[in-house]
Design a protein around this motif. Structure first.
Motif, PDB file in Angstrom:
ATOM      1  N   GLY A 116       0.785  -1.047   0.211  1.00  0.00           N
ATOM      2  CA  GLY A 116       0.052  -0.054   0.082  1.00  0.00           C
ATOM      3  C   GLY A 116       0.975   1.126   0.062  1.00  0.00           C
ATOM      4  O   GLY A 116       0.396   1.980  -0.369  1.00  0.00           O
ATOM      5  N   LYS A 117       2.003   1.238   0.638  1.00  0.00           N
ATOM      6  CA  LYS A 117       2.835   2.372   0.683  1.00  0.00           C
ATOM      7  C   LYS A 117       3.433   2.528  -0.776  1.00  0.00           C
ATOM      8  O   LYS A 117       3.529   3.701  -1.101  1.00  0.00           O
ATOM      9  CB  LYS A 117       4.122   2.223   1.734  1.00  0.00           C
ATOM     10  N   HIS A 118       3.900   1.670  -1.470  1.00  0.00           N
ATOM     11  CA  HIS A 118       4.541   1.914  -2.970  1.00  0.00           C
ATOM     12  C   HIS A 118       3.517   1.647  -3.917  1.00  0.00           C
ATOM     13  O   HIS A 118       4.010   2.273  -4.776  1.00  0.00           O
ATOM     14  CB  HIS A 118       5.668   0.622  -2.885  1.00  0.00           C
ATOM     15  N   PHE A 119       2.551   1.121  -3.823  1.00  0.00           N
ATOM     16  CA  PHE A 119       1.638   0.647  -4.977  1.00  0.00           C
ATOM     17  C   PHE A 119       0.320   0.752  -4.612  1.00  0.00           C
ATOM     18  O   PHE A 119      -0.496  -0.130  -4.548  1.00  0.00           O
ATOM     19  CB  PHE A 119       1.798  -0.621  -5.653  1.00  0.00           C
ATOM     20  N   PRO A 120      -0.312   1.940  -4.002  1.00  0.00           N
ATOM     21  CA  PRO A 120      -1.554   2.051  -3.582  1.00  0.00           C
ATOM     22  C   PRO A 120      -2.553   2.038  -4.510  1.00  0.00           C
ATOM     23  O   PRO A 120      -3.854   0.993  -4.082  1.00  0.00           O
ATOM     24  CB  PRO A 120      -1.634   3.986  -3.188  1.00  0.00           C
ATOM     25  N   LYS A 121      -2.642   2.329  -5.649  1.00  0.00           N
ATOM     26  CA  LYS A 121      -3.493   1.993  -6.858  1.00  0.00           C
ATOM     27  C   LYS A 121      -3.821   0.625  -7.072  1.00  0.00           C
ATOM     28  O   LYS A 121      -4.790   0.045  -7.210  1.00  0.00           O
ATOM     29  CB  LYS A 121      -3.217   2.713  -8.172  1.00  0.00           C
ATOM     30  N   LEU A 122      -2.793  -0.128  -6.894  1.00  0.00           N
ATOM     31  CA  LEU A 122      -2.762  -1.448  -7.260  1.00  0.00           C
ATOM     32  C   LEU A 122      -3.676  -2.344  -6.331  1.00  0.00           C
ATOM     33  O   LEU A 122      -4.522  -3.233  -6.694  1.00  0.00           O
ATOM     34  CB  LEU A 122      -1.310  -2.073  -7.320  1.00  0.00           C
ATOM     35  N   VAL A 123      -3.643  -2.163  -5.041  1.00  0.00           N
ATOM     36  CA  VAL A 123      -4.049  -2.832  -3.999  1.00  0.00           C
ATOM     37  C   VAL A 123      -5.232  -1.999  -3.185  1.00  0.00           C
ATOM     38  O   VAL A 123      -5.622  -2.434  -2.205  1.00  0.00           O
ATOM     39  CB  VAL A 123      -3.037  -3.205  -2.816  1.00  0.00           C
ATOM     40  N   GLY A 124      -5.696  -0.970  -4.046  1.00  0.00           N
ATOM     41  CA  GLY A 124      -6.841  -0.211  -3.513  1.00  0.00           C
ATOM     42  C   GLY A 124      -6.419   0.528  -2.010  1.00  0.00           C
ATOM     43  O   GLY A 124      -7.423   0.517  -1.253  1.00  0.00           O
ATOM     44  N   ALA A 125      -5.429   1.222  -1.935  1.00  0.00           N
ATOM     45  CA  ALA A 125      -5.042   1.840  -0.719  1.00  0.00           C
ATOM     46  C   ALA A 125      -5.452   3.368  -0.838  1.00  0.00           C
ATOM     47  O   ALA A 125      -5.045   3.700  -1.960  1.00  0.00           O
ATOM     48  CB  ALA A 125      -3.507   1.624  -0.417  1.00  0.00           C
ATOM     49  N   ARG A 126      -5.856   4.104   0.210  1.00  0.00           N
ATOM     50  CA  ARG A 126      -6.164   5.255   0.073  1.00  0.00           C
ATOM     51  C   ARG A 126      -5.565   6.062   1.366  1.00  0.00           C
ATOM     52  O   ARG A 126      -5.503   5.566   2.272  1.00  0.00           O
ATOM     53  CB  ARG A 126      -7.743   5.219   0.200  1.00  0.00           C
ATOM     54  N   ASP A 127      -5.492   7.237   0.881  1.00  0.00           N
ATOM     55  CA  ASP A 127      -5.008   8.218   2.143  1.00  0.00           C
ATOM     56  C   ASP A 127      -6.293   8.417   2.881  1.00  0.00           C
ATOM     57  O   ASP A 127      -7.395   8.518   2.692  1.00  0.00           O
ATOM     58  CB  ASP A 127      -4.497   9.773   1.257  1.00  0.00           C
ATOM     59  N   MET A 128      -5.833   8.917   4.096  1.00  0.00           N
ATOM     60  CA  MET A 128      -6.893   9.210   5.341  1.00  0.00           C
ATOM     61  C   MET A 128      -7.392  10.694   4.830  1.00  0.00           C
ATOM     62  O   MET A 128      -6.536  11.773   5.387  1.00  0.00           O
ATOM     63  CB  MET A 128      -6.203   9.136   6.471  1.00  0.00           C
ATOM     64  N   THR A 129      -8.336  10.662   3.994  1.00  0.00           N
ATOM     65  CA  THR A 129      -8.754  12.022   3.659  1.00  0.00           C
ATOM     66  C   THR A 129     -10.236  12.425   4.438  1.00  0.00           C
ATOM     67  O   THR A 129     -10.977  11.396   4.928  1.00  0.00           O
ATOM     68  CB  THR A 129      -9.057  12.134   2.225  1.00  0.00           C
ATOM     69  N   LYS A 130     -10.781  13.726   4.256  1.00  0.00           N
ATOM     70  CA  LYS A 130     -12.150  13.873   4.764  1.00  0.00           C
ATOM     71  C   LYS A 130     -13.316  12.844   4.076  1.00  0.00           C
ATOM     72  O   LYS A 130     -14.233  12.533   5.020  1.00  0.00           O
ATOM     73  CB  LYS A 130     -12.468  15.209   4.428  1.00  0.00           C
ATOM     74  N   ASP A 131     -13.033  12.644   2.707  1.00  0.00           N
ATOM     75  CA  ASP A 131     -13.898  11.954   2.272  1.00  0.00           C
ATOM     76  C   ASP A 131     -14.199  10.464   2.857  1.00  0.00           C
ATOM     77  O   ASP A 131     -15.064   9.664   3.024  1.00  0.00           O
ATOM     78  CB  ASP A 131     -13.482  11.569   0.679  1.00  0.00           C
ATOM     79  N   VAL A 132     -12.953  10.019   3.111  1.00  0.00           N
ATOM     80  CA  VAL A 132     -12.830   8.428   3.496  1.00  0.00           C
ATOM     81  C   VAL A 132     -13.271   8.935   5.040  1.00  0.00           C
ATOM     82  O   VAL A 132     -14.231   7.724   5.315  1.00  0.00           O
ATOM     83  CB  VAL A 132     -11.245   8.317   3.689  1.00  0.00           C
ATOM     84  N   LEU A 133     -13.059   9.638   5.831  1.00  0.00           N
ATOM     85  CA  LEU A 133     -13.570   9.917   7.216  1.00  0.00           C
ATOM     86  C   LEU A 133     -15.357  10.041   7.010  1.00  0.00           C
ATOM     87  O   LEU A 133     -15.817   9.453   7.748  1.00  0.00           O
ATOM     88  CB  LEU A 133     -13.184  11.301   7.814  1.00  0.00           C
ATOM     89  N   ASP A 134     -15.674  10.538   6.029  1.00  0.00           N
ATOM     90  CA  ASP A 134     -17.395  10.576   5.909  1.00  0.00           C
ATOM     91  C   ASP A 134     -17.700   9.421   5.668  1.00  0.00           C
ATOM     92  O   ASP A 134     -18.523   8.928   6.063  1.00  0.00           O
ATOM     93  CB  ASP A 134     -17.533  11.479   4.655  1.00  0.00           C
ATOM     94  N   ASP A 135     -17.022   8.507   4.835  1.00  0.00           N
ATOM     95  CA  ASP A 135     -17.402   7.259   4.397  1.00  0.00           C
ATOM     96  C   ASP A 135     -17.652   6.432   5.562  1.00  0.00           C
ATOM     97  O   ASP A 135     -18.547   5.540   5.905  1.00  0.00           O
ATOM     98  CB  ASP A 135     -16.506   6.541   3.427  1.00  0.00           C
ATOM     99  N   TRP A 136     -16.542   6.513   6.381  1.00  0.00           N
ATOM    100  CA  TRP A 136     -16.461   5.882   7.848  1.00  0.00           C
ATOM    101  C   TRP A 136     -17.499   6.169   8.574  1.00  0.00           C
ATOM    102  O   TRP A 136     -18.194   5.176   9.115  1.00  0.00           O
ATOM    103  CB  TRP A 136     -15.061   6.160   8.430  1.00  0.00           C
ATOM    104  N   TYR A 137     -17.735   7.460   8.794  1.00  0.00           N
ATOM    105  CA  TYR A 137     -18.789   7.732   9.805  1.00  0.00           C
ATOM    106  C   TYR A 137     -20.031   7.266   9.292  1.00  0.00           C
ATOM    107  O   TYR A 137     -21.145   6.738  10.182  1.00  0.00           O
ATOM    108  CB  TYR A 137     -19.048   9.302   9.821  1.00  0.00           C
ATOM    109  N   SER A 138     -20.447   7.266   7.987  1.00  0.00           N
ATOM    110  CA  SER A 138     -21.752   6.806   7.317  1.00  0.00           C
ATOM    111  C   SER A 138     -21.802   5.284   7.598  1.00  0.00           C
ATOM    112  O   SER A 138     -22.821   4.622   8.167  1.00  0.00           O
ATOM    113  CB  SER A 138     -21.854   7.181   5.979  1.00  0.00           C
ATOM    114  N   TYR A 139     -20.875   4.445   6.964  1.00  0.00           N
ATOM    115  CA  TYR A 139     -20.919   3.134   6.910  1.00  0.00           C
ATOM    116  C   TYR A 139     -20.347   2.256   8.158  1.00  0.00           C
ATOM    117  O   TYR A 139     -21.064   1.161   8.212  1.00  0.00           O
ATOM    118  CB  TYR A 139     -20.246   2.527   5.697  1.00  0.00           C
ATOM    119  N   PHE A 140     -19.646   2.925   8.922  1.00  0.00           N
ATOM    120  CA  PHE A 140     -19.446   2.296  10.333  1.00  0.00           C
ATOM    121  C   PHE A 140     -20.485   2.256  11.109  1.00  0.00           C
ATOM    122  O   PHE A 140     -20.573   1.559  12.250  1.00  0.00           O
ATOM    123  CB  PHE A 140     -18.030   2.333  10.713  1.00  0.00           C
TER     124      PHE A 140
END
Ligand code: SF4
Ligand code: SF4
Lengths: 496, 241
Positions: A116-140
């Motif tokens: 994930g550090k070196h090939f993020p696209k390949l393994v579906g790794a994502r930065d911790m962004t506001k969008d990610v946090l919003d998704d977390w809040y909704s779906y968790f």
């Protein structure tokens, strides 16, 4: 609140096609600073929350073998994709267990794995962004932590563990869920989820004594803070007055009365529920559990018995010994906390209780296995006792009992749709839709066997069904306590 | 000694080291990380023996998967069993004299090669055809299947299309193991096959292939359901309270 349509119940269950973002709008109310602070969380989103979140994630993973293994091992086989009631009820792809895990796994991969550090696209790794946090809040907050997916995963990957971790991370950056955190705060400050203080509790119990006396002519006691009682009963505070919960409490009292067992409630520990489980926070989990040990020692009881509450029984059965054990101060014959159903079942087997089943002849009963009892605990001394014992009690009290379809009960039971800290009005749409698989199975026994009563042993299930049954055109009083059935049928000594 | 031989020899040493050290390190991390609470998932046995049996049924028959989804089970189980047979068949390139039972299973290993390829294509088809599985698939999930399928296909190609010098190949591997190198035959199919296998070995410890050691460490599967009888503490639960 947006209006929504209750899902239609078809002739047989179907796996829906994906509807992307169908539930992206579903978010519970955010905790205010006054709900966050007493639990030890920041009042609002901290400035460098990305860093704090990623650090907390790393800490949690390093403290939990489960998280380590679960985050590394998923092969994306898809076996769990159609097992979650929220996916089945909403068709939102992020409600597939593996997709829910991936919301967190993608961040774990980005910061803590080589790929994930070196090939993020390949393994579906994502930065911790506001969008990610919003998704977390909704779906968790669309996961009831019911663990159904884990039963079907070839590696036992338990999405509940992941959603608990995600909620803990969100709390640690100051983004908490109002419903759960407010309730945990009440337990800390007053002693129960409802915020019912000691004197009010005594009043309520006096009222119950009068009601039972009127109905049966028998002096059934509802003791509070009685030192030297044999049993300390720890029960969800909903049992104290809400329907249909209170019938269960009356049932427990009648069982103790009939068996001649002295018992007491505690105003210090007047709550079985421990919502800290839902937010995955260890300190609060420990602190809330601690009250029970304190109350038991203070009152000098010999046994601890837990009332009808699903997640409380998980905490009691699976975690109490770890958190607040050892229970070496209890009677050697009952060295561990017991479920009220274990107590009642044991008395039935020993012939200590007698029942008049005809008192329940107006009912054709089915039983809803609550997820935390079914998949987070056990009863009795054989595997599967948690399925057998409540059913045996029901059979002792009613003439007409039928089970729902086998893949919807037992260890593969469907959640009621309101567990895991989601039993709040701001999530009604989710709760109604998530109840679909259970309602489907219920509909079948209603049509084929004339079932008109569903018994459960969980306060959350009971409240949830009372709310959602009407959406599916069933009366809300169709749901009831197992010990409500016991209460109807039990024959008390000096009955005229 | 050709440059190619040197290259492949070094590649295989590196791949083997990465695989062994990487997996051992991961296992060590799993073993070292505490599991503070009891979280067995039903049907949870109440004894250690029961857990051993459960684990055995999970890793040999994929019991939970069978219950979940018959198609995934069919392809997944077929792939793993075939892979095992193929790996055992390959032992003959690493042993001299070849063990009797390895000689015996040679034909079986051959059918297994086809079964493996078929199962992989089945699994891959699901990633395209089933909308839920398509959604959860990352590029790496497709690549992993592509890698495995290419390994199987190049292996079968050597058997049926472009024969390679098996005797020389065996000498190469026996030489590698004895640190006494022999020339590697420069057949394209073989070179592709070997390069892909080395790639697989290298990505193993940093990919989802970690499910292989992971399953044994999974607390939901390997814990005994005895929370009330035995007090369990570890990590934060051993420090607190
Ligand atoms: S734990 Fe239950 S609610 Fe959560 S993803 Fe799994 S099946 Fe769905
Ligand atoms: S069943 Fe388990 S391994 Fe398969 S996709 Fe779901 S979580 Fe991943």
């Amino acid at each position: 609140m947006a209006s929504f349509e209750t899902p239609a119940i078809g002739e047989y269950p179907v796996i829906p096609l994906l509807r992307a973002d169908a539930m992206a709008h579903s978010k519970p109310f955010v905790a205010k600073p006054e709900h966050q602070k007493p639990l030890g969380f920041p009042g609002e989103l901290v400035p460098d929350w990305e860093r704090v979140a990623v650090t907390r994630l790393g800490e949690l993973v390093s403290q939990s073998r489960a998280l380590q293994v679960f985050l590394d091992s998923c092969v994306k086989c898809g076996a769990c994709t159609d097992k979650c009631h929220y996916y089945l009820g909403t068709a939102d792809p992020k409600n597939m267990p593996v997709a829910r895990q991936d919301l967190l796994r993608s961040v774990y991969r980005r910061y803590y794995t080589f790929a994930g550090k070196h090939f993020p696209k390949l393994v579906g790794a994502r930065d911790m962004t506001k969008d990610v946090l919003d998704d977390w809040y909704s779906y968790f907050h669309q996961c009831s932590q019911c663990r159904r997916c884990a039963v079907y995963c070839p590696y036992g990957i338990d999405t509940a563990e992941i959603s608990m971790a995600a909620r803990d991370i969100m709390d640690s950056v100051g983004l908490g869920q109002k419903y759960s955190n407010e309730i945990i705060g009440k337990v800390h400050s007053i002693g129960n989820n409802l915020g019912l203080p000691g004197p009010a509790l005594r009043n309520t119990l006096d009222g119950l004594e009068e009601d039972v006396k009127e109905a049966t002519g028998v002096d059934v006691k509802f003791p509070l803070d009685v030192k030297g009682a044999e049993v300390l009963l720890i029960t969800p505070s909903a049992d104290f007055f809400a329907e249909p919960h209170v019938d269960g409490l009356i049932g427990y009292a009648k069982v103790f009365h009939a068996a001649g067992i002295s018992w007491t409630l505690s105003s210090h520990a007047s709550e079985a529920a421990n919502f800290s489980l839902f937010i995955g926070n260890h300190d609060n989990l420990q602190k809330v559990a601690e009250r029970i040990r304190e109350a038991a020692l203070d009152l000098g009881v010999k046994r601890i018995v837990v009332g009808e509450c699903g997640h409380a029984w998980r905490v009691a059965y699976s975690f109490w010994n770890t958190l607040i054990g050892p229970f070496d101060f209890l009677d050697a014959r009952h060295p561990a906390p017991q479920h009220i159903c274990e107590v009642t079942y044991d008395l039935i087997r020993r012939g200590a209780l007698s029942f008049d089943k005809s008192a329940n002849d107006d009912k054709v009963v089915t039983f809803h296995d609550s997820c935390n009892v079914a998949r987070g605990s056990r009863m009795g001394d054989v595997p599967g006792g948690q399925f057998l014992i409540p059913r045996e009690i029901i059979r002792a009290c009613v003439n007409k009992f039928v089970d729902m379809a086998p893949e919807t009960i037992g260890e593969t039971t469907f959640c009621c749709g309101g567990g895991g800290g989601l039993l709040t009005d701001d999530l009604v749409e989710l709760r109604v839709k998530g109840a679909l698989p259970r309602m489907q199975a219920l509909q079948q026994v209603v049509e084929e066997h004339g079932v008109n009563y569903m018994a459960a042993i969980c306060a959350i299930c009971k409240s949830q069904f009372a709310k959602v049954l009407p959406y599916y055109k069933h009366p809300m009083d169709m749901i009831g306590s197992v010990h409500g059935l016991v209460s109807n049928a039990i024959v008390l000594g000096p009955k005229q | 000694m050709s440059a190619l031989t040197v290259l492949y020899a070094l590649l295989f040493y590196a791949a083997a080291a990465t695989l062994v050290v990487g997996v051992a390190w991961k296992c060590w991390v799993y073993a070292r990380t505490p599991q503070p609470l009891k979280i067995p998932i039903p049907p949870a046995p109440t004894t250690r023996r029961g857990v051993a049996l459960r684990m055995l049924l999970e890793v040999t028959l994929f019991k939970s998967l069978f219950r979940s989804n018959k198609w995934i089970w069919l392809f997944g189980w077929m792939f793993h069993v075939a892979l095992l047979a193929v790996l055992l068949r390959h032992l003959r390139y690493f042993t001299e004299p070849v063990w009797a039972w390895v000689a015996l299973i040679q034909p079986l290993g051959l059918y297994a090669g086809f079964a493996m390829l078929a199962a992989l294509l089945g699994l891959w088809a699901r990633r395209f055809l089933v909308d839920r599985v398509r959604y959860i698939s990352s590029p790496s999930d497709h690549l992993m299947l592509a890698l495995l399928a290419a390994i199987a296909a190049s292996g079968l190609a050597m058997k049926y299309l472009a024969h390679t010098d098996i005797v020389a190949l065996k000498a190469f591997f026996l030489g590698l193991m004895a640190f006494h190198w022999h020339e590697l035959p420069a057949d394209p199919a073989l070179l592709v096959h070997l390069a892909l296998v080395a790639t697989l070995m290298i990505v193993f410890p940093v990919s989802k292939l970690l499910h292989a050691p992971g399953v044994f460490f999974s607390p939901s599967l390997n814990q005994v359901d005895d929370a009330r009888e035995r007090r369990h503490t570890a990590g934060w639960s051993a420090r607190g309270g």
